[in-house]
Design an enzyme around this catalytic site. Structure first.
Site, PDB file in Angstrom:
ATOM      1  N   GLY A 173      47.819  16.674  -0.695  1.00 51.64           N
ATOM      2  CA  GLY A 173      47.497  18.075  -0.396  1.00 51.64           C
ATOM      3  C   GLY A 173      48.621  18.653   0.452  1.00 51.64           C
ATOM      4  O   GLY A 173      49.766  18.183   0.394  1.00 51.64           O
ATOM      5  N   ILE A 203      49.177  18.606   3.788  1.00 52.08           N
ATOM      6  CA  ILE A 203      49.775  17.730   4.810  1.00 52.08           C
ATOM      7  C   ILE A 203      50.455  16.533   4.143  1.00 52.08           C
ATOM      8  O   ILE A 203      51.575  16.161   4.509  1.00 52.08           O
ATOM      9  CB  ILE A 203      48.712  17.296   5.849  1.00 52.08           C
ATOM     10  CG1 ILE A 203      48.167  18.533   6.588  1.00 52.08           C
ATOM     11  CG2 ILE A 203      49.319  16.308   6.852  1.00 52.08           C
ATOM     12  CD1 ILE A 203      47.016  18.270   7.545  1.00 52.08           C
ATOM     13  N   THR A 241      46.232  10.162   9.958  1.00 52.86           N
ATOM     14  CA  THR A 241      46.163  11.393  10.760  1.00 52.86           C
ATOM     15  C   THR A 241      45.145  12.342  10.132  1.00 52.86           C
ATOM     16  O   THR A 241      45.224  13.551  10.341  1.00 52.86           O
ATOM     17  CB  THR A 241      47.549  12.087  10.853  1.00 52.86           C
ATOM     18  OG1 THR A 241      48.059  12.295   9.533  1.00 52.86           O
ATOM     19  CG2 THR A 241      48.540  11.271  11.652  1.00 52.86           C
ATOM     20  N   SER A 242      44.201  11.800   9.341  1.00 52.04           N
ATOM     21  CA  SER A 242      43.221  12.676   8.676  1.00 52.04           C
ATOM     22  C   SER A 242      41.904  12.683   9.447  1.00 52.04           C
ATOM     23  O   SER A 242      41.708  13.519  10.340  1.00 52.04           O
ATOM     24  CB  SER A 242      43.040  12.253   7.218  1.00 52.04           C
ATOM     25  OG  SER A 242      42.533  10.926   7.125  1.00 52.04           O
ATOM     26  N   ARG A 243      41.008  11.762   9.139  1.00 48.04           N
ATOM     27  CA  ARG A 243      39.768  11.616   9.882  1.00 48.04           C
ATOM     28  C   ARG A 243      39.489  10.126  10.035  1.00 48.04           C
ATOM     29  O   ARG A 243      39.708   9.340   9.092  1.00 48.04           O
ATOM     30  CB  ARG A 243      38.595  12.283   9.149  1.00 48.04           C
ATOM     31  CG  ARG A 243      38.561  13.806   9.243  1.00 48.04           C
ATOM     32  CD  ARG A 243      38.222  14.268  10.675  1.00 48.04           C
ATOM     33  NE  ARG A 243      38.131  15.723  10.788  1.00 48.04           N
ATOM     34  CZ  ARG A 243      39.124  16.528  11.170  1.00 48.04           C
ATOM     35  NH1 ARG A 243      40.307  16.023  11.463  1.00 48.04           N
ATOM     36  NH2 ARG A 243      38.925  17.824  11.274  1.00 48.04           N
ATOM     37  N   GLU A 253      35.261   8.170  17.553  1.00 43.93           N
ATOM     38  CA  GLU A 253      36.223   9.053  18.210  1.00 43.93           C
ATOM     39  C   GLU A 253      35.461   9.901  19.224  1.00 43.93           C
ATOM     40  O   GLU A 253      34.469  10.542  18.832  1.00 43.93           O
ATOM     41  CB  GLU A 253      36.902   9.945  17.173  1.00 43.93           C
ATOM     42  CG  GLU A 253      38.041  10.732  17.775  1.00 43.93           C
ATOM     43  CD  GLU A 253      38.838  11.505  16.717  1.00 43.93           C
ATOM     44  OE1 GLU A 253      39.276  10.906  15.717  1.00 43.93           O
ATOM     45  OE2 GLU A 253      38.989  12.717  16.912  1.00 43.93           O
ATOM     46  N   HIS A 301      44.019  12.048  18.714  1.00 47.69           N
ATOM     47  CA  HIS A 301      43.795  13.172  17.791  1.00 47.69           C
ATOM     48  C   HIS A 301      44.611  14.402  18.225  1.00 47.69           C
ATOM     49  O   HIS A 301      44.061  15.452  18.553  1.00 47.69           O
ATOM     50  CB  HIS A 301      42.295  13.502  17.696  1.00 47.69           C
ATOM     51  CG  HIS A 301      41.952  14.219  16.406  1.00 47.69           C
ATOM     52  ND1 HIS A 301      40.731  14.107  15.793  1.00 47.69           N
ATOM     53  CD2 HIS A 301      42.684  15.064  15.622  1.00 47.69           C
ATOM     54  CE1 HIS A 301      40.708  14.849  14.690  1.00 47.69           C
ATOM     55  NE2 HIS A 301      41.896  15.439  14.568  1.00 47.69           N
TER      56      HIS A 301
END
Ligand code: GLV
Length: 336
Positions: free
Chosen positions: A159, A161, A244-246, A275, A296
């Site tokens: 996508g 990113i 670095t997404s979720r 998190e 994050h």
């Protein structure tokens, strides 16, 4: 009583966004360092008969929150991700939902590369070595790591990113593989123009062939636990995993086992599950040698955070005016 619409903001976002809102509305801001409890958000929305809500990715916005004020017309999240918001419940109630896409793409890609280089070249471990006063001489075998240039970068989810991360590989003359639900000829073309040949492969091929695997998928039912024991065992023992997404996209226990048993070399995480990751979480015993964790901060450049605050305010203003939002999460999720 005043006719001025009111907006509740669940954290102190950059001043530029609050100024935009204060110019138009009565604005109340939660000034705590930690997120307000859900019951508190509901109470404040009810007390204010709030027309707008600005929330963060750490606030759970469900039907109860959406029902707390009968006047609520817009929820605007200070994030691109919206997995913390019940979009279907918002759509049912005709409440608009805004988010901040686009602006944080390049900034998050930069951070992904920070993790990639930090993991490969053992930067955090190097700092710990110096801090511990262990640096006595130049060492031929000291803190060696794999080359980044010429290596193979695997992008899961090409996508915005993922593409921005792949674009940066041009400077390192890397081979780029990508996987996802479908091939993306437009993205391939965009990357070809900057000298990156991105090859679409199956997930299995990507896992087996990449030196770096970088995750860029949203958290959905389909992607939760996407990287678990089987996937980690398919990766090369030399590989480095980046997220670095979720956090929920990786099964944390499986990653712990992978680092313990050497199925992969190292991981760099900006997002974790749970998190925040408590300092006594067992997986942190692998840090910094095998694990680098940042809290994050993918979008945390000053310019990007300011622009996100402006976008969050613009979404609120449009929502209260009952105009189409400039950045609608409902539209982006196909619910509008
Ligand atoms: C950050 O993770 C965001 O969704 O904006």
């Amino acid at each position: 009583m005043t006719d001025t619409p009111s907006v509740y903001v669940t954290r102190e976002i950059p001043e530029v966004g609050l100024e935009r809102l204060r110019a138009e509305y009565d604005v109340a801001v939660w000034d705590g360092k930690l997120p307000p409890a859900k019951a508190h958000i509901e109470q404040r929305l009810a007390d204010l008969s709030a027309d707008g809500l600005v929330c963060l990715l750490s606030d759970e916005i469900d039907g109860d929150v959406l029902d707390a004020s009968g006047d609520l017309s817009v929820v605007s999240t200070f994030s691109v991700g919206y997995d913390h918001i019940d979009l279907a419940a918002a759509a049912e109630r005709d409440i608009a939902v805004g988010h901040t896409p686009g602006v944080l793409t390049e900034t998050t890609a930069d951070l992904t590369w920070s993790l990639l280089t930090a993991c490969a070249r053992r930067v955090v471990e190097g700092q710990a070595y110096v801090d511990a006063d262990e640096w006595e001489t130049w060492g031929p075998r000291l803190l060696t790591g794999p080359d980044i240039h010429g290596a193979t970068l695997g992008i899961v989810g090409l996508g915005n990113i993922g593409t921005a991360v792949a674009r940066r590989a041009a400077g390192f003359e890397m081979d780029v593989l990508y996987t996802g639900r479908s091939r993306k000829p437009d993205r391939e073309q965009e990357l070809t123009e900057v000298g990156v040949d991105a090859t679409y492969v199956t997930r299995d091929e990507l896992l087996a062939e990449s030196d770096f695997v970088s995750l860029h998928v949203p958290l959905t039912d389909a992607t939760e636990g996407l990287i678990s024991t089987d996937e980690l065992q398919q990766m090369s023992e030399e590989a480095i995993l980046l997220n670095t997404s979720r956090g929920g996209v990786i099964d944390t226990d499986a990653l712990d086992a992978a680092l313990e048993d050497g199925w992969i070399t190292r991981a760099g995480l900006d997002v974790t599950d749970p998190e925040p990751l408590p300092a006594d979480h067992p997986i942190l015993r692998h840090a910094p040698e095998r694990l680098v964790v940042t809290p994050h901060i993918g979008s945390a450049s000053i310019g990007t955070r300011n622009r996100m605050a402006e976008m969050a305010a613009e979404n609120v203003i449009a929502g209260i005016e009952r105009e189409p939002l400039p950045h609608s999460a409902l539209a982006d999720a196909g619910l509008e």
